[in-house]
Design an enzyme around this catalytic site. Structure first.
Site, PDB file in Angstrom:
ATOM      1  N   CYS A  17       0.865  -1.185   0.000  1.00 57.67           N
ATOM      2  CA  CYS A  17       0.000   0.000   0.000  1.00 57.67           C
ATOM      3  C   CYS A  17       0.899   1.230   0.000  1.00 57.67           C
ATOM      4  O   CYS A  17       2.117   1.121   0.062  1.00 57.67           O
ATOM      5  CB  CYS A  17      -0.861   0.043   1.256  1.00 57.67           C
ATOM      6  SG  CYS A  17      -1.971  -1.361   1.418  1.00 57.67           S
ATOM      7  N   GLY A  43      -1.290   0.881  -4.922  1.00 60.52           N
ATOM      8  CA  GLY A  43      -2.578   0.284  -4.571  1.00 60.52           C
ATOM      9  C   GLY A  43      -3.693   1.070  -5.207  1.00 60.52           C
ATOM     10  O   GLY A  43      -3.680   2.303  -5.162  1.00 60.52           O
ATOM     11  N   ASN A 117       1.238   0.430   5.971  1.00 61.92           N
ATOM     12  CA  ASN A 117       1.724  -0.362   4.845  1.00 61.92           C
ATOM     13  C   ASN A 117       2.578  -1.484   5.417  1.00 61.92           C
ATOM     14  O   ASN A 117       3.516  -1.219   6.163  1.00 61.92           O
ATOM     15  CB  ASN A 117       2.548   0.530   3.910  1.00 61.92           C
ATOM     16  CG  ASN A 117       3.271  -0.249   2.815  1.00 61.92           C
ATOM     17  OD1 ASN A 117       4.325   0.162   2.369  1.00 61.92           O
ATOM     18  ND2 ASN A 117       2.723  -1.354   2.386  1.00 61.92           N
ATOM     19  N   GLY A 118       2.246  -2.718   5.060  1.00 59.80           N
ATOM     20  CA  GLY A 118       3.046  -3.832   5.541  1.00 59.80           C
ATOM     21  C   GLY A 118       2.173  -4.987   5.982  1.00 59.80           C
ATOM     22  O   GLY A 118       0.990  -5.040   5.674  1.00 59.80           O
ATOM     23  N   TYR A 256      10.252  -3.905  -8.620  1.00 58.71           N
ATOM     24  CA  TYR A 256       8.945  -3.724  -9.244  1.00 58.71           C
ATOM     25  C   TYR A 256       8.094  -2.590  -8.676  1.00 58.71           C
ATOM     26  O   TYR A 256       7.488  -1.835  -9.427  1.00 58.71           O
ATOM     27  CB  TYR A 256       8.152  -5.038  -9.129  1.00 58.71           C
ATOM     28  CG  TYR A 256       6.722  -4.901  -9.567  1.00 58.71           C
ATOM     29  CD1 TYR A 256       6.399  -4.811 -10.915  1.00 58.71           C
ATOM     30  CD2 TYR A 256       5.684  -4.828  -8.634  1.00 58.71           C
ATOM     31  CE1 TYR A 256       5.074  -4.651 -11.323  1.00 58.71           C
ATOM     32  CE2 TYR A 256       4.369  -4.674  -9.032  1.00 58.71           C
ATOM     33  CZ  TYR A 256       4.074  -4.594 -10.380  1.00 58.71           C
ATOM     34  OH  TYR A 256       2.780  -4.426 -10.768  1.00 58.71           O
TER      35      TYR A 256
HETATM   36  P1  AMP Z   1       2.960 -13.015 -13.248  1.00 54.45           P
HETATM   37  O1  AMP Z   1       4.260 -13.737 -13.514  1.00 54.45           O
HETATM   38  O2  AMP Z   1       1.995 -13.085 -14.350  1.00 54.45           O
HETATM   39  O3  AMP Z   1       2.345 -13.473 -11.954  1.00 54.45           O
HETATM   40  O4  AMP Z   1       3.269 -11.477 -13.061  1.00 54.45           O
HETATM   41  C1  AMP Z   1       4.541 -11.011 -12.952  1.00 54.45           C
HETATM   42  C2  AMP Z   1       4.544  -9.538 -13.275  1.00 54.45           C
HETATM   43  O5  AMP Z   1       3.773  -8.817 -12.313  1.00 54.45           O
HETATM   44  C3  AMP Z   1       5.971  -9.034 -13.186  1.00 54.45           C
HETATM   45  O6  AMP Z   1       6.495  -8.860 -14.456  1.00 54.45           O
HETATM   46  C4  AMP Z   1       5.857  -7.732 -12.453  1.00 54.45           C
HETATM   47  O7  AMP Z   1       5.847  -6.672 -13.376  1.00 54.45           O
HETATM   48  C5  AMP Z   1       4.557  -7.818 -11.711  1.00 54.45           C
HETATM   49  N1  AMP Z   1       4.754  -8.198 -10.294  1.00 54.45           N
HETATM   50  C6  AMP Z   1       5.730  -8.913  -9.757  1.00 54.45           C
HETATM   51  N2  AMP Z   1       5.526  -9.101  -8.431  1.00 54.45           N
HETATM   52  C7  AMP Z   1       4.399  -8.471  -8.131  1.00 54.45           C
HETATM   53  C8  AMP Z   1       3.663  -8.296  -6.937  1.00 54.45           C
HETATM   54  N3  AMP Z   1       4.027  -8.847  -5.801  1.00 54.45           N
HETATM   55  N4  AMP Z   1       2.547  -7.565  -6.991  1.00 54.45           N
HETATM   56  C9  AMP Z   1       2.157  -7.017  -8.132  1.00 54.45           C
HETATM   57  N5  AMP Z   1       2.796  -7.170  -9.285  1.00 54.45           N
HETATM   58  C10 AMP Z   1       3.913  -7.885  -9.308  1.00 54.45           C
END
Ligand code: AMP
Ligand code: SF4
Length: 469
Positions: A17, A43, A117-118, A256
């Site tokens: 968040c 978020g 957040n956390g 990310y």
């Molecule tokens: P997927 O492999 O389809 O589950 O999604 C991976 C992609 O989502 C990655 O390329 C990142 O850009 C993004 N991503 C990675 N980790 C997270 C996360 N914890 N929460 C949201 N998006 C993420």
């Protein structure tokens, strides 16, 4: 073996968040609105602001993006010279209204608002203990646990917060607004980022420094692990709620989550990602395996790494994928079906760029494998002849219990498959990652890398069984 589903667990909430607070500055709610706008990438499912005029605290919150929850009129209704705000990601199981923040507390000792957040890893143990001594919970938010713990202790707010925080294990960045002061607290491992900024005669607190730039505040410093700040009209006081600390900042913030213009622990996020791209290129150069005509990145979080790779290999960096900016981040849509649809709606290949080309495709990470598999298909359908995938982080092999929603252990594709199997599954022509050691090289040693190494910086309590084979 009984597998504990994450949504069976009370307190499994407060995913990645964004929190923002401003103290002693005119139009505090307006500033918080813009601060949250800059943190919207953290978020997108709910937002809220609470403000204080030194007498009363009021709050408006709701589901949706910040601009869906607020109008200029509603922001104005939140008058006062201090405010806290929250943008919220929620996983599929905890999207209830009760969990939307700020959490408002109407205590006889004084009203206050909390944003968080956390994730607290010993939430279940604490909740059971609190319920056994008469506490009643309204939602499933970890912030409610903090509130009950604060109220169980006596003394002034600094003492109460100190005692409460010493009972919490896990990741947290809290901001608490009372009617006449503001507190900011960072967990003892510094897992979640939290920074202090100066604005006119007052102060700002933010999950990321990009929000300071947007509101015109100047970055002062990151909070230290275990630090508790108390800000009032006269001064900023710093306390350590514990001195047993270590710095284990979340590496995924660099990989990310955070915005490229943010600086976390002295490291600019864009530069950190670019360095990861350069390292990937160096691996290919060393192995005489630079096998593409052009380099493209998956927008937006992989563009910096793609630029780094292209610069290092002296290959053209191209805009081979276009993102529809009006679709929310795919991963942040709670169900798998929504997510899969999201990828198709969100990204299109530029066929005049990719047709007939061998492509080096840079992505920041692979979690479930849904996104990269679909992107490869989109690029091949648009005429790309080879796709060499390079991932700007290590294989994602273990879930996060510190506030980042990363799905169940058994759904993590790198946990289930070898790199070779995964390459076949996503139908790439080759697949490479950087290593955990190289991640330390890029981001420094003071990192949590548990989702890449399975080395968690804290005890996991009830979550331990979630990572047992
Ligand atoms: P997927 O492999 O389809 O589950 O999604 C991976 C992609 O989502 C990655 O390329 C990142 O850009 C993004 N991503 C990675 N980790 C997270 C996360 N914890 N929460 C949201 N998006 C993420
Ligand atoms: Fe970040 Fe991964 Fe550590 Fe969670 S386990 S805090 S996502 S590095």
């Amino acid at each position: 073996m009984y597998k504990v589903k994450r949504y069976d667990l009370p307190g499994k909430i407060n995913e990645e968040c964004g929190v923002f607070g401003v103290y002693d500055v005119e139009d505090a709610s307006g500033i918080t609105y813009y601060g949250l706008h800059a943190l919207q990438h953290r978020g997108q499912e709910a937002a809220g602001i609470a403000s204080s005029d030194d007498v009363h605290i009021q709050c408006i919150k709701g589901k949706g993006l910040i601009q869906e929850v607020f109008t200029a009129e509603t922001v104005k209704k939140l008058n006062g010279i201090s405010a806290v705000g929250h943008v919220r990601y929620s996983s599929k199981d905890n999207n209830e209204l009760e969990n939307i923040q700020p959490l408002m507390v109407r205590a006889h000792t004084g009203h206050f608002a909390v944003v968080h957040n956390g994730q607290i890893v010993n939430a279940m143990e604490l909740k059971i203990a609190l319920e056994n001594t008469g506490s009643i919970f309204q939602g499933t938010s970890d912030s409610e646990i903090l509130v009950h713990l604060i109220q169980k202790h006596s003394g002034n707010m600094v003492t109460k917060i100190t005692k409460a925080c010493n009972m919490l294990e896990g990741a947290f960045a809290f901001i608490i607004l009372t009617k006449d002061c503001m507190f900011a607290i960072r967990d003892k491992n510094g897992l979640r980022p939290l920074s202090l900024g100066k604005m006119k005669d007052g102060y700002c607190i933010s999950s990321e420094t990009c929000a300071f730039d947007v509101v015109g505040a100047q970055f002062i410093r990151d909070l230290k692990p275990g630090e508790l700040l108390r800000i009032d009209h006269k001064e900023v006081q710093s306390f350590q709620y514990t001195t047993i600390t270590q710095k284990k900042m979340c590496a995924m913030e660099y990989v990310y989550f955070a915005r490229p213009d943010s600086v976390i622990e002295g490291l600019n996020v864009h530069n950190a990602r670019k360095k990861a791209g350069k390292l990937l290129a160096q691996i290919d150069e060393k192995e005489h395996d630079v096998c593409g005509d052009i380099v493209i990145g998956v927008p937006d979080s992989s563009l910096s790494a793609a630029i780094g790779y292209a610069e290092e290999c002296k290959l053209p960096y191209e805009m081979g994928l276009i993102k529809n900016r009006y679709i929310a981040r795919t991963f942040i849509q709670p169900t798998q079906a929504q997510r899969e649809n999201g990828v198709r709606m969100k990204l299109s290949a530029v066929s005049s760029i990719v047709k007939g080309k061998k492509i080096i495709l840079i992505d920041d990470s692979i979690v479930r494998g849904t996104t990269i598999k679909r992107i490869i298909k989109i690029l091949k359908d648009a005429g790309a002849i080879e796709i060499h995938v390079r991932i700007a982080s290590a294989p994602f092999i273990s879930p996060c219990f510190y506030g980042v929603d990363t799905t169940d252990y058994h759904e993590l594709i790198a946990h289930k498959m070898s790199v070779e199997e995964l390459k076949e599954y996503i139908q790439a022509d080759s697949l490479k990652y950087i290593s955990v050691e190289q991640m330390y090289e890029i981001h420094g040693k003071d990192l949590c890398l548990a989702c890449f190494s399975k080395q968690y910086p804290t005890e996991l309590f009830q979550h331990q069984k979630e990572i047992e084979e």
